[in-house]
Design an enzyme around this catalytic site. Structure first.
Site: not given
Lengths: 441, 441
Positions: B183, B210, B221, B307, B436
């Site tokens: 994703t 993932k 997630t 991230e 985010n």
């Protein structure tokens, strides 16, 4: 009560602080009777900024405090616990002064740290004796320290600073004390209010706090003192503080870290001469609610100054079976980095909030959960989730209008009971990362 | 096992992924016997990127899984729980396939979501029947979904995609499956290893995961599947997964949020024809340790892709009275925004780490706590705290050398017992906030 020695002068003009925070800085106040305050630059901070404050009562007080539960609690916390304990057990010893320094936290400083905290308190006790013009039994001083950890406290500078401290009852003197509390705070946090007890008796409260950062930022952080001229017994003051702290300083979160130095004290000197509050009843409830409202507002100032914060977010969870359940869910939402980052991005991300509700650890009936967002200007709320179902498509335009405001309230209804709780937090911004990545350097 | 229908082609060339992640993308592999994999673009993602994956066993399997504890768990999680339960209770039903889609999480989708998960699984069951050339009793398919929440699953696209899916045993086919899991992940997460059991028998494992984001990022997630050709009983597989998940996928944290869709499955088909592991003993221990090591490495890939992450931080807490205590302290350090931001700033902020140890909720003897920082290159560690006292002045030069490295281990010794635990996390960077704050837009 002036002229006890040399004074280092500094400006208390509000204009020196950021434009956006001007509205949170008082230009005048109504202060509790019998209390004085002062602040000075005693040389702890290398940049010469104000770093020493004193709060002083002209008579014995009833005092209570809550401290950090961090096991690496700093020397001042260990010392103050003894002072509070001593005052409870003694018929003659009472807290009269609070000496606060910024710039050095006296944390993780071993046995020498405790000796230094004692010396700092001795300076406060000497001030009490000088003002009274007679010796005391000692144990009259609480100490609070905030700033860099792992460094020895410069006790001599503090002792000389307390000796030379000018204190007074004027607004400007309280401002001096508030400014001397600041570390990474961008503005001084001072509040004063007059309240009416149920019998019509008027009492006053003044509070100073500091936090900056993420409320519990860089180890040595959250300090707060509320002075009131209410006459109240030790037991009822203890109860009132427990109630109000749970709804104020323990209801704010910026990043969830709990400092080694966190201390909130309430000092009541009875100078208002109200009928002393000694039991449950309307007078107690009026006092407790006044204290809770006052402390929630005071704690809110810390959130307003959250490191890099651009928004003040109130998370209200209602319809819970207990206050503890409601608080748990509110706290989980308020500490989620994803939720806080979404607010910074002005993104009505109901999914992240719902997710946090789901992992808060409180049993839910997911199909009973409602969620809405209320703008700070009092205009209509936006319903995000009804009975566990997202209200799609989201009205992005309205969401954007609401999220552009500085104050936003998120209300979650669990549909399980009648209890509710609030948490106050801020968003997680680029500046938060910048400030905290570079703090020591 | 090819050519079941039309195939949407896409590149599996590692060069399309970021330069810094090249070293984590395998160019070949040793895959477990009896398993095939495949991936395609079925049209869920609007940008046409790969969004559908299948993992397939040519024979019945022993399968176990752990799921999110989020009460708003997504439809695929609810459905898979039933499949796993059904396979345990039935003598004939067994998991044969996993169908995974990215782009839509099928989360917070109400009753229709569950119907859609069933339809998705039916497509997998039909694939099994087609490959076998005979009908099955059904209940052969686990489904996993990840992506946007609150949107209906495009079931028709998935059904057609599974029907047309090309599967195979080659490395490239496993890469296709891994890529289709992505994703916000910046690189595909695929791992394969051959292990030796204590009797010398060789078994293989392949895993795909993932996570991107903060490991538990945007609701939908963390997904992971490990396929192994080991022959192992249901009970021993359950035990091995519980042990290894606690030390791998439940030992990583980016931001502490727990998604609605988190699922980790282990599928064992016995094709290695080892003596079936049915009890505690050296064979079981060898398998369990192999699985734990494999899953820790797989979970590590998720942290590598946190991230905005620039660092891979291992937090090791030793000298605890129990594994739970050690894990609690490690987890508190690894989820502290202040600690993670300090690592991003390459700041050896022992104070923040010590502070987190202090509020972790595990009873300490503070004067027994040691702390050191180990660089990823294996050179000498830097001692930060000894017996609760900071080792000042800090060797800033050496600290800076260590913190410039991508991999850093922080070791905290509590001095209370013999148990230890590790947590794996990344730093908190400006990019975390950027990614985010803007995710939905």
């Amino acid at each position: 009560m002036r002229g006890l020695g040399l004074v280092s002068r500094f400006s208390t003009d509000a204009k020196q602080f950021p434009e956006a925070k001007q509205k949170f800085i008082p230009r005048s106040g109504t202060y509790p009777k019998g209390f004085s305050a002062g602040g000075s630059c005693c040389g702890i901070k290398k940049n010469g900024k104000p770093d020493l404050a004193v709060l002083f009562s002209d008579r014995p007080t009833t005092t209570t405090a809550v401290f950090t539960t961090n096991q690496f609690c700093a020397a001042p916390v260990q010392f103050d616990r003894q002072v509070i304990q001593g005052a409870r057990q003694s018929g003659t010893q009472a807290v009269r002064a609070v000496v606060v320094n910024s710039g050095c936290a006296n944390a993780v400083t071993g046995k020498q740290g405790l000796v230094d905290a004692q010396s700092m308190a001795a300076a406060g006790d000497a001030l009490v004796a000088r003002v009274d013009g007679k010796s005391t039994v000692g144990g009259n001083t609480l100490v609070m320290s905030t700033g860099v950890i792992g460094q020895a406290l410069p006790v001599d500078k503090i002792a000389k600073g307390v000796e030379a401290m000018e204190i007074g009852q004027e607004h400007d003197m309280w401002m001096r004390a508030a400014i001397a509390h600041m570390t990474t705070d961008t503005f001084p946090k001072l509040l004063s209010r007059e309240f009416e007890l149920s019998g019509g008796q008027r009492v006053r409260m003044a509070g100073i706090t500091k936090g900056a950062g993420m409320i519990h930022p860089n180890m040595a952080t959250l300090l707060g003192t509320v002075c009131t001229d209410t006459a109240v017994s030790q037991e009822m003051l203890d109860r009132a503080l427990a109630h109000s702290v749970a709804r104020s300083f323990n209801a704010i979160s910026i990043d969830g870290d709990m400092s080694t130095n966190d201390t909130i004290a309430v000092i009541a000197n009875g100078a208002a001469a109200n009928a002393r509050i000694e039991a449950e009843g309307p007078e107690y409830v009026a006092f407790r609610e006044a204290l809770t409202e006052f402390m929630a507002e005071l704690a809110g100032l810390v959130v307003r100054d959250g490191e890099g914060a651009t928004k003040f977010i109130t998370v209200e969870v209602a319809g819970a079976k207990s206050f503890a359940d409601a608080k748990q869910v509110a706290s989980t939402i308020a500490t989620s980095s994803l939720v806080k980052t979404a607010f910074y991005g002005q993104d009505a991300n109901w999914g992240r909030i719902l997710c946090a509700v789901g992992y808060a650890g409180v049993p839910l009936e997911t199909t009973k959960v409602n969620m809405a967002m209320y703008p700070g200007d009092g205009s209509a709320p936006l319903v995000l989730v009804q009975r566990g179902e997202p209200q799609l498509p989201l009205d992005e335009e309205r969401a954007s209008e609401i999220l552009k405001q500085e104050d936003v309230l998120v209300r979650v209804e669990l549909g399980l009971g009648d209890e509710s709780a609030r948490m106050y937090t801020c968003d997680l911004s680029h500046d938060y990362v910048s400030i905290n990545a570079d703090y020591r350097s």
